[in-house]
Write an enzyme that holds these catalytic residues in place. Structure first.
Site, PDB file in Angstrom:
ATOM      1  N   SER A 142       0.861  -1.183   0.000  1.00 48.94           N
ATOM      2  CA  SER A 142       0.000   0.000   0.000  1.00 48.94           C
ATOM      3  C   SER A 142       0.893   1.227   0.000  1.00 48.94           C
ATOM      4  CB  SER A 142      -0.894   0.005   1.256  1.00 48.94           C
ATOM      5  OG  SER A 142      -1.529   1.257   1.437  1.00 48.94           O
ATOM      6  N   TYR A 155      -1.730  -1.373  10.571  1.00 44.19           N
ATOM      7  CA  TYR A 155      -1.929  -1.608   9.143  1.00 44.19           C
ATOM      8  C   TYR A 155      -0.752  -1.060   8.330  1.00 44.19           C
ATOM      9  CZ  TYR A 155      -3.827  -1.168   4.423  1.00 44.19           C
ATOM     10  OH  TYR A 155      -3.999  -1.244   3.068  1.00 44.19           O
TER      11      TYR A 155
END
Length: 268
Positions: A142, A155
């Protein structure tokens, strides 16, 4: 570097294939003639997607947070008569909120799915690819991997691990005929945020609309980048420009901005 060619006994494994980017990966690969093994927890969704994709799609319901379930995957793929030449570690999840108010079990579940499952499946499927001198691995990281993210600390750290791990794999795999690529999308409208606990309106307010890229375009960028042997793929022009800046900016400079804009930090 071309992708391994499709064949009746050759498979691409896609985790998190029951929705979003994972479903789009499965669509692209079946259109290109690959046998695709669909891996996710939701049995009904996997069976529905497999029915729509046709005979080349094989649902294998699996809880990737469960180590025994993960360990069973190679034998289950072998039982289908398929040789896994492509592995797409797409499955992932996020929690939302500050660590001081977090639920330990949920944080550890994130680590199991976003980190341990990637390591586990690479460790199980890469040896065969290297022995055959043919294979490709796409790991979903990401743009959040490029810096800290207050409100989603675990995350962002998990995706930073995936990015670093994939870079390490590339060094190890040089000359083996196997390639590894990290896909680093920005925001994608897939329902991921709803599962994490923030609304579409909150996400829109925190992230410029120009950063958002549709799931099908993210998946295509990932497959094309893997086929080209790229180390990192960042879909979307705005994301490609901003990602290097995010990586080099000092955390002390970025943290106030990130803290101020993140939905979780506004709920404290």
């Amino acid at each position: 570097m071309a992708l391994p060619p499709p064949g009746n006994d050759r498979a691409a494994i896609v985790t998190g294939a029951s929705s979003g980017i994972g479903e789009e990966f499965a669509k692209i690969l079946t259109r290109r003639g690959y046998q695709v093994v669909l891996v996710a927890r939701r049995v009904d969704r996997l069976e529905d997607i497999a029915a729509r994709l046709g005979a080349n799609a094989h649902p294998l319901p699996t809880d990737l947070s469960d180590r025994d379930d993960r360990a069973s995957l190679p034998d289950r793929v072998d039982a289908l008569g398929l040789v896994p030449d492509i592995l797409i570690n797409n499955a992932g999840l996020s929690t939302l909120g500050v660590v001081a108010k977090s639920v330990p079990e949920k944080e550890l579940n994130l680590v199991e799915v976003d980190v341990a499952a990637v390591v586990d499946l690479c460790s199980r499927f890469l040896p065969g690819m290297v022995d055959r001198q043919l294979g490709a691995v796409l790991n979903l990281a990401s743009v959040a991997a490029l810096g800290p993210l207050p409100g989603q600390a675990a995350y962002a750290a998990a995706k930073a691990f995936v990015l670093s791990y994939t870079h390490g794999l590339r060094g190890e795999l040089r000359g083996t005929g196997v390639v590894a690529t990290a896909l680093c999308p920005g925001p994608v409208d897939t329902g991921f945020g709803d599962a994490a606990g923030f609304t579409k309106e909150e996400a829109d307010a925190a992230l410029p609309r120009a950063m958002w890229v549709p799931a099908d375009k993210v998946a295509k960028a990932g497959i094309d980048g893997l086929a080209a042997g790229k180390s990192v793929v960042v879909p979307g022009g705005v994301n490609r420009v901003s990602a290097p800046l995010f990586r080099v900016a000092p955390p002390g400079l970025m943290l106030p901005l990130l803290t101020r804009n993140h939905p979780a930090m506004k709920r404290r």
